[in-house]
Write a protein that holds these residues in place. Structure first.
Motif, PDB file in Angstrom:
ATOM      1  N   ARG A  35       1.708  19.931  98.336  1.00  0.00           N
ATOM      2  CA  ARG A  35       0.284  19.713  98.024  1.00  0.00           C
ATOM      3  C   ARG A  35       0.103  19.512  96.518  1.00  0.00           C
ATOM      4  N   TYR A  36       0.795  20.305  95.730  1.00  0.00           N
ATOM      5  CA  TYR A  36       0.703  20.195  94.275  1.00  0.00           C
ATOM      6  C   TYR A  36       1.183  18.816  93.817  1.00  0.00           C
ATOM      7  N   GLN A  37       2.267  18.326  94.409  1.00  0.00           N
ATOM      8  CA  GLN A  37       2.806  17.001  94.081  1.00  0.00           C
ATOM      9  C   GLN A  37       1.740  15.927  94.275  1.00  0.00           C
ATOM     10  N   VAL A  38       1.069  15.957  95.415  1.00  0.00           N
ATOM     11  CA  VAL A  38       0.043  14.954  95.713  1.00  0.00           C
ATOM     12  C   VAL A  38      -1.164  15.143  94.800  1.00  0.00           C
ATOM     13  N   HIS A  39      -1.600  16.378  94.625  1.00  0.00           N
ATOM     14  CA  HIS A  39      -2.765  16.647  93.773  1.00  0.00           C
ATOM     15  C   HIS A  39      -2.521  16.165  92.344  1.00  0.00           C
ATOM     16  N   THR A  40      -1.325  16.360  91.846  1.00  0.00           N
ATOM     17  CA  THR A  40      -0.986  15.966  90.479  1.00  0.00           C
ATOM     18  C   THR A  40      -0.969  14.452  90.304  1.00  0.00           C
ATOM     19  N   ASP A  70      14.785   0.987  97.972  1.00  0.00           N
ATOM     20  CA  ASP A  70      13.890   1.281  99.084  1.00  0.00           C
ATOM     21  C   ASP A  70      13.072   2.480  98.614  1.00  0.00           C
ATOM     22  N   ILE A  71      11.771   2.431  98.832  1.00  0.00           N
ATOM     23  CA  ILE A  71      10.924   3.557  98.420  1.00  0.00           C
ATOM     24  C   ILE A  71      10.276   4.149  99.662  1.00  0.00           C
ATOM     25  N   TRP A  72       9.957   5.436  99.582  1.00  0.00           N
ATOM     26  CA  TRP A  72       9.307   6.091 100.699  1.00  0.00           C
ATOM     27  C   TRP A  72       8.375   7.186 100.204  1.00  0.00           C
ATOM     28  N   PHE A  73       7.425   7.517 101.061  1.00  0.00           N
ATOM     29  CA  PHE A  73       6.516   8.632 100.824  1.00  0.00           C
ATOM     30  C   PHE A  73       6.200   9.236 102.180  1.00  0.00           C
ATOM     31  N   THR A  74       6.506  10.504 102.342  1.00  0.00           N
ATOM     32  CA  THR A  74       6.167  11.250 103.546  1.00  0.00           C
ATOM     33  C   THR A  74       5.061  12.216 103.185  1.00  0.00           C
ATOM     34  N   PHE A  75       4.006  12.240 104.009  1.00  0.00           N
ATOM     35  CA  PHE A  75       2.915  13.177 103.717  1.00  0.00           C
ATOM     36  C   PHE A  75       2.330  13.745 104.994  1.00  0.00           C
TER      37      PHE A  75
END
Length: 124
Positions: A35-40, A70-75
């Motif tokens: 959550r901190y990663q996304v908030h930042t 290749d890039i990715w984002f898991t949330f």
């Protein structure tokens, strides 16, 4: 062996969970860090998310430089789907994107809007 594994599942599929690898308190620490990663990096969101980005660098015979990313984002989205009542987790993967993994994170805003417009996620 070069065979792609199936990565799309539906609620009708039966999946077997082998075993728990984190305690509830350890899982909570990891969720808060995500959550901190996304908030930042993604201020101004209407929903509470937690996530992690990544970049896979690989040799690429089709690229002029001989390599590509290749890039990715898991949330995950805090709360549950208004349709299924289940938690929502999304993974975005872009092959040969040749950009930073944050681009996938930014694209997730479009996914959130699509989930809201489809009625799958309650608008905040």
């Amino acid at each position: 062996n070069g065979v792609m594994v199936d990565t799309k599942y539906s609620s009708a599929d039966t999946l077997q969970c082998s075993r728990r690898i984190l305690s509830n308190s350890e899982a909570e620490i990891l969720q808060n860090a995500m959550r901190y990663q996304v908030h930042t990096h993604m201020g101004g969101l209407k929903h509470s998310l937690g996530g992690k980005t990544g970049t896979a660098e690989r040799a690429d015979r089709l690229s002029p430089t001989g390599k590509s990313n290749d890039i990715w984002f898991t949330f995950f989205i805090d709360g549950k789907s208004t349709v299924s009542g289940h938690p929502i987790c999304v993974t975005l993967r872009f092959e040969r994107a040749n950009t930073r993994s944050g681009a996938a994170m930014e694209f997730s805003r479009k996914i959130l809007t699509a989930l809201e417009l489809s009625g799958y996620l309650k608008r905040s």
